[in-house]
Enzyme design. Sequence first.
Site, PDB file in Angstrom:
ATOM      1  N   ASP A   5      62.026  52.798  35.752  1.00 45.28           N
ATOM      2  CA  ASP A   5      60.874  53.573  35.309  1.00 45.28           C
ATOM      3  C   ASP A   5      59.859  52.616  34.674  1.00 45.28           C
ATOM      4  O   ASP A   5      58.921  52.152  35.306  1.00 45.28           O
ATOM      5  CB  ASP A   5      61.343  54.631  34.311  1.00 45.28           C
ATOM      6  N   LYS A  33      67.682  62.079  26.956  1.00 46.25           N
ATOM      7  CA  LYS A  33      67.186  60.799  26.451  1.00 46.25           C
ATOM      8  C   LYS A  33      68.169  60.264  25.421  1.00 46.25           C
ATOM      9  O   LYS A  33      68.535  60.966  24.481  1.00 46.25           O
ATOM     10  CB  LYS A  33      65.792  60.963  25.841  1.00 46.25           C
ATOM     11  N   LYS A  52      55.593  57.912  37.753  1.00 43.95           N
ATOM     12  CA  LYS A  52      54.613  58.654  36.966  1.00 43.95           C
ATOM     13  C   LYS A  52      53.240  58.163  37.417  1.00 43.95           C
ATOM     14  O   LYS A  52      52.848  57.035  37.102  1.00 43.95           O
ATOM     15  CB  LYS A  52      54.817  58.374  35.478  1.00 43.95           C
ATOM     16  N   GLU A  85      68.300  55.862  33.642  1.00 47.42           N
ATOM     17  CA  GLU A  85      66.975  55.246  33.750  1.00 47.42           C
ATOM     18  C   GLU A  85      66.868  54.076  32.780  1.00 47.42           C
ATOM     19  O   GLU A  85      67.246  54.201  31.612  1.00 47.42           O
ATOM     20  CB  GLU A  85      65.880  56.264  33.412  1.00 47.42           C
ATOM     21  N   ASP A 103      68.452  58.793  30.200  1.00 45.31           N
ATOM     22  CA  ASP A 103      67.324  57.861  30.155  1.00 45.31           C
ATOM     23  C   ASP A 103      67.443  57.044  28.879  1.00 45.31           C
ATOM     24  O   ASP A 103      67.294  57.577  27.776  1.00 45.31           O
ATOM     25  CB  ASP A 103      66.005  58.638  30.178  1.00 45.31           C
TER      26      ASP A 103
END
Length: 351
Positions: free
Chosen positions: A232, A151, A259, A207, A181
Site C-alpha cells: 500500500d 488495523k 488509492k 498490508e 493492515d
Amino acid sequence: MYEITVIPRTLHFKQPAGTSRGVYTTRKVWYVNVTDPATGRRGVGECAPLPALSCDDLPDYEAILERFCRETADSGKIDYEALRPYPSILFGLETAFAHLKAGNLQLWHTPFSEGKAGIPINGLIWMGNFEEMYRRIEEKMRLGFRCIKVKIGAIDFNKELELLEHIRKHFPPSQIELRVDANGAFTPADAPHKLEMLARYNLHSIEQPIRAGQWKEMAAICASSPFPVALDEELIGINTLQKKKKLLETIRPRYIILKPSLHGGLCGAREWIDLATERSIGWWVTSALESNVGLNAIAQWCATLKPAMPQGLGTGLLFTDNIDYPLHIQGDCLWFHPEEKEPDLQAFLRK
C-alpha cells in the site's frame, strides 16, 4: 476554455480515526469546481492529500493546485505527465471533468451506477484501545460483513492477537475473510516471527508489514511469509511506468492496494492494475479518507473494473460535515441509488 475554482474545506471525523502514525480528528480537502461557460455545466472533484503520507503533501500545496487549475482551464485539457508527481491533484481534476461530462453523479454506466449491483466492501476496524476495537469488531460481525480488515500496530501485539482469535472463534475463514493492515509497524527483524504468529488465524493478507522504502527486506518478507503480503504505502511516490515495473519485479507482492488520491489518480492507478495483472499480482481499490465527493468517484470508477474481491470503499461515511450522496452501505456492499435526489453540490461549496 473552462473556469476552475478551488474551495478549501476542513472535514470533521465522527470519531477519531487511529492509524500507526497518530490519530486524525479533522481532514483538510480542496474541492475543484469546473465550469464550462459554453454550456453552464459544472463538475466537482476532490483533492485530498493525506498529511505526512501523500507524496504531494507539500507546504505550498494550495498554490500548486491553483497553478494547475489555471493551466488546465486555459488549455482545456489535463496535463497527465506534468501531474504525475501530484496524484491527489490529478485525481481531483480527472473526476471533476468526468462529472462535467456525465452531467450527474453516475460518472460511468455500470450496474453499480444504475443501482442494480452493489460493490462488496470490507468492514474496517480502526485502531483504538482493546475495548474499542473489540466493540467495533462485534458491530461489523453483527452487520454481516464477510470481509473484515483490522488495523494493527497501535496496541500491544498480544492484545491484537486476542482480537483476531475472538473473530476466528466465531467465524471460520469460509464465513469471514480476515485482513490486517500493519501500516509499516513491524521491523524487518521482528516481522518473520510476528507473521508466523498471525498465520494461526488463517488471514487473507497483511498490508505493508514493514515501512516503505526497504525493497530488499520487503522482497524477502514477501517470499517467506506464510500468508500473502499486500503493498500500500510502498506504492506512494512511485509515479513513472519504469519505477512501477521495477518495484513489482523487485518485491513481487501477492497483492497491491490502490488509492487513486495517493497512487497516481485514476490514470496512474489503472497503470498499476495493468502492470500487476501482467505479473499475476492481485489488487483491490480503497478510498483514502475522502468525503463522499471523492468516494463516489472512486466507487463509480471501481465498478468499471469489475472487481473480483471486497474493496475498501466505506470511509467517506466518517465525517460529521460530509455532503449527503445517494451512497449507502447495505450488508457488506456499497450501493448507489440513482432514484434518490442528487445533492446540491454548488450550495454545499458555497457554505
